[in-house]
Design an enzyme around this catalytic site. Structure first.
Site, PDB file in Angstrom:
ATOM      1  N   ASN A 386      28.733  14.672 -24.479  1.00  0.00           N
ATOM      2  CA  ASN A 386      27.746  15.756 -24.532  1.00  0.00           C
ATOM      3  C   ASN A 386      27.142  15.914 -23.137  1.00  0.00           C
ATOM      4  O   ASN A 386      26.139  15.283 -22.803  1.00  0.00           O
ATOM      5  CB  ASN A 386      26.663  15.429 -25.560  1.00  0.00           C
ATOM      6  CG  ASN A 386      25.699  16.576 -25.789  1.00  0.00           C
ATOM      7  OD1 ASN A 386      25.638  17.525 -25.003  1.00  0.00           O
ATOM      8  ND2 ASN A 386      24.929  16.510 -26.861  1.00  0.00           N
ATOM      9  N   HIS A 390      23.538  14.716 -21.456  1.00  0.00           N
ATOM     10  CA  HIS A 390      23.757  13.714 -20.410  1.00  0.00           C
ATOM     11  C   HIS A 390      23.178  14.177 -19.076  1.00  0.00           C
ATOM     12  O   HIS A 390      22.571  13.383 -18.346  1.00  0.00           O
ATOM     13  CB  HIS A 390      25.242  13.419 -20.260  1.00  0.00           C
ATOM     14  CG  HIS A 390      25.563  12.564 -19.073  1.00  0.00           C
ATOM     15  ND1 HIS A 390      25.923  13.109 -17.851  1.00  0.00           N
ATOM     16  CD2 HIS A 390      25.564  11.220 -18.899  1.00  0.00           C
ATOM     17  CE1 HIS A 390      26.124  12.133 -16.980  1.00  0.00           C
ATOM     18  NE2 HIS A 390      25.924  10.985 -17.588  1.00  0.00           N
ATOM     19  N   TYR A 398      17.289   9.132 -15.398  1.00  0.00           N
ATOM     20  CA  TYR A 398      18.008   8.118 -14.625  1.00  0.00           C
ATOM     21  C   TYR A 398      17.682   8.210 -13.135  1.00  0.00           C
ATOM     22  O   TYR A 398      17.347   7.209 -12.494  1.00  0.00           O
ATOM     23  CB  TYR A 398      19.510   8.277 -14.858  1.00  0.00           C
ATOM     24  CG  TYR A 398      20.356   7.272 -14.119  1.00  0.00           C
ATOM     25  CD1 TYR A 398      20.756   6.088 -14.723  1.00  0.00           C
ATOM     26  CD2 TYR A 398      20.763   7.505 -12.809  1.00  0.00           C
ATOM     27  CE1 TYR A 398      21.538   5.161 -14.047  1.00  0.00           C
ATOM     28  CE2 TYR A 398      21.542   6.589 -12.120  1.00  0.00           C
ATOM     29  CZ  TYR A 398      21.925   5.417 -12.743  1.00  0.00           C
ATOM     30  OH  TYR A 398      22.686   4.507 -12.066  1.00  0.00           O
ATOM     31  N   SER A 419      17.302   7.780 -25.432  1.00  0.00           N
ATOM     32  CA  SER A 419      18.243   8.517 -26.267  1.00  0.00           C
ATOM     33  C   SER A 419      18.289   7.967 -27.690  1.00  0.00           C
ATOM     34  O   SER A 419      18.324   8.731 -28.668  1.00  0.00           O
ATOM     35  CB  SER A 419      19.634   8.465 -25.632  1.00  0.00           C
ATOM     36  OG  SER A 419      20.555   9.210 -26.377  1.00  0.00           O
ATOM     37  N   HIS A 423      17.285  10.044 -31.184  1.00  0.00           N
ATOM     38  CA  HIS A 423      18.201  10.158 -32.322  1.00  0.00           C
ATOM     39  C   HIS A 423      17.565   9.571 -33.589  1.00  0.00           C
ATOM     40  O   HIS A 423      17.657  10.165 -34.674  1.00  0.00           O
ATOM     41  CB  HIS A 423      19.511   9.423 -32.018  1.00  0.00           C
ATOM     42  CG  HIS A 423      20.443  10.200 -31.141  1.00  0.00           C
ATOM     43  ND1 HIS A 423      20.286  10.267 -29.780  1.00  0.00           N
ATOM     44  CD2 HIS A 423      21.535  10.944 -31.434  1.00  0.00           C
ATOM     45  CE1 HIS A 423      21.253  11.018 -29.263  1.00  0.00           C
ATOM     46  NE2 HIS A 423      22.025  11.433 -30.239  1.00  0.00           N
TER      47      HIS A 423
END
Length: 515
Positions: A386, A390, A398, A419, A423
């Site tokens: 994805n 990302h 990041y 992440s 979810h």
């Protein structure tokens, strides 16, 4: 023939623009892709990437590498997101006759599936009414979801943008810029906190059903990332803005983009903000209609598989114990069905839907995913599965953590943690309970597999990737289905908040073992 085509591409790359070369490779009227081997044919973007690296200087977020003490981790140059005209990976693959045959095979399978369910419902009218009522209930109160979704969009356009524009345009006149920036930062944090708190509160207060809750939670997450990306990208422009600097074009650019650019970004299939994106020349409405039709048919197929193989397999969980031998058989069937649902769902969510919106908005960069099915390492898989999410995690989480701590490991673990939490949040809000296996498989097992498969290139590791993915997704759907049925049939035992966090099937005698 293959080598001559490759030499010709490299020769032409020196004389034409890269985006023109990309369009040439993706133009169906050119026969070049039909003359090369399968790997070369299915991945023209990889060729373009190599050409870009050779004929263009990379634009990185960090260019100079500071000297570090001996034994410390050396920083890595961080890339910058660049948008170019390109098709989705599968759009290019469908042009290959061999891959197109596979597509037709899958399409034929779904036609048989629809015929089967149509005949089944024809002779079971009561079952059809019951299942239709279940679907209607799952998507109930969608008017509330729509109202909240519209409200979030309006708040971004009519609140966040004006506040940001006022701060950006008046900051140059502020005497105490640090205090002025802190005031805006505080207001922005409060606004983002409201985006996180208000939607789940509405879901719980109005007892919105699962499918509608999931849709609202996913849109809440997407719009949260959109609003953060808009502010995050334009803060640098505001800080660089200076009055009466005619010799500095960058500093004199407007500190805040027009509201029209923000509105386009809210609907564009990307989470990275830019003032402009590559645009196609027109809109193919037939392409839009076909992608939306595929979206509907695949969601319908997933529903059929779920009802036939998962929901009915555990509908008596919590009422009478399931013998362990029977449970193992159910697990095998359910894992197969669950893994099928998980991977088939990839196509409508990450291919059909974003391609339909991209076509309607003439959005040119349609690399929403890469060939993740060929990956031999989980590192590459997470980058390819994805790209939309990302990119947001990489460039805004990041890169920022890495810039501060200069540690790739800490930055990676932080990204996985965030992440996994998101979810887990979406599923928990939709189903009204927290289930540890999702977080465990996504976060702990995911990180372990990243280090285990790093720099692996043999075909065995592609098999390992597929095996673990099929098993993981299948187990998740099996245990979620089991827990949902148990919570419907088994009375509540824990009176505290622990009932929402402790799986109920653990103490409801769901499985019987031989004495």
């Amino acid at each position: 023939m293959i080598m001559s085509n490759r030499v010709e591409i490299r020769k032409k790359a020196r004389d034409i623009e890269l985006w023109e070369l990309r369009q040439m490779l993706q133009d169906p009227s050119i026969d070049i892709l039909n003359d090369v081997d399968a790997k070369f044919e299915k991945d023209p973007d990889r060729i373009i990437t190599e050409l870009e690296l050779k004929h263009k200087k990379p634009q990185n977020d960090f260019i100079n590498k500071p000297s570090l003490p001996k034994g410390s981790e050396a920083p890595r140059e961080l890339r910058r997101k660049e948008f170019v005209l390109r098709n989705s990976t599968l759009t290019n693959l469908w042009r290959s006759p061999n891959v197109r045959s596979l597509y037709n095979l899958i399409l034929a399978f779904f036609v048989f599936l629809y015929l089967h369910i149509a005949i089944f419902y024809y002779f079971n009218v009561e079952r059809f009414k019951r299942d239709l009522a279940l679907v209607s209930w799952s998507f109930g109160q969608f008017h509330i979801v729509t109202a909240v979704w519209i409200g979030i969009n309006l708040s971004i356009v009519f609140f966040l943008h004006p506040v940001f524009r006022f701060w950006a345009s008046s900051r140059a006149f502020a005497k105490k810029k640090g205090l002025y920036d802190l005031m805006f930062c505080t207001l922005f944090v409060l606004y983002e906190a409201a985006l996180l708190i208000i939607p789940p509160k509405i879901i719980i207060d109005y007892n919105i059903p699962p499918a509608s809750s999931c849709a609202l939670a996913m849109e809440q997450s997407r719009l949260f990332m959109k609003s953060y990306a808009f502010v995050r990208e334009n803060i640098t422009r505001v800080l660089k803005y200076k009055l009466h600097q005619d010799d500095d074009e960058e500093s004199n650019s407007p500190p805040c983009p027009e509201v029209g650019k923000l509105i386009y970004f809210l609907f564009a299939p990307t989470l990275i903000y830019r003032d402009s994106y590559p645009r196609t020349s027109g809109i193919r409405w037939g392409f839009v209609a076909w992608n939306l039709l595929q979206l509907f048919l695949i969601v319908l197929g997933d529903y059929i598989v779920y009802i036939c193989f998962l929901a009915n397999s555990f509908n008596k969980a919590g009422i009478e114990p399931i013998p362990i031998t029977h449970f193992v058989c159910l697990m095998a069937i359910a894992i197969f069905a669950g893994s099928m649902i998980s991977f088939v769902t990839f196509y409508p969510i990450l291919h059909c839907l974003p391609n339909a919106f991209a076509e309607m908005l003439r959005f040119g960069d349609r690399l929403f995913y890469e060939d993740w099915w060929n990956c031999t390492s989980y590192t590459k898989f997470y980058r390819s599965w994805n790209i939309l999410v990302h990119d947001w995690l990489y460039f805004y989480i990041y890169c920022d953590i890495y810039a501060i701590l200069k540690s790739r490991t800490v930055a990676m673990v932080s990204v996985f943690m965030l992440s996994a939490i998101v979810h887990e949040y979406i599923v928990a809000v939709s189903l009204r309970f927290i289930f540890p296996p999702l977080f465990t498989l996504f976060y702990i097992a995911g990180i372990i597999f990243i280090f285990m498969t790093r720099r692996r290139t043999s075909n065995f590791w592609n098999f390992f990737l597929w095996f673990t993915l099929l098993l993981g997704y299948g187990l998740l759907l099996v245990f979620y289905s089991l827990e949902m049925s148990t919570r419907i049939n088994c009375p509540r035992i824990l009176d505290s908040w622990l009932d929402y966090a402790v799986p109920r099937f653990l103490h409801c005698n769901v499985i019987s073992f031989p004495v």
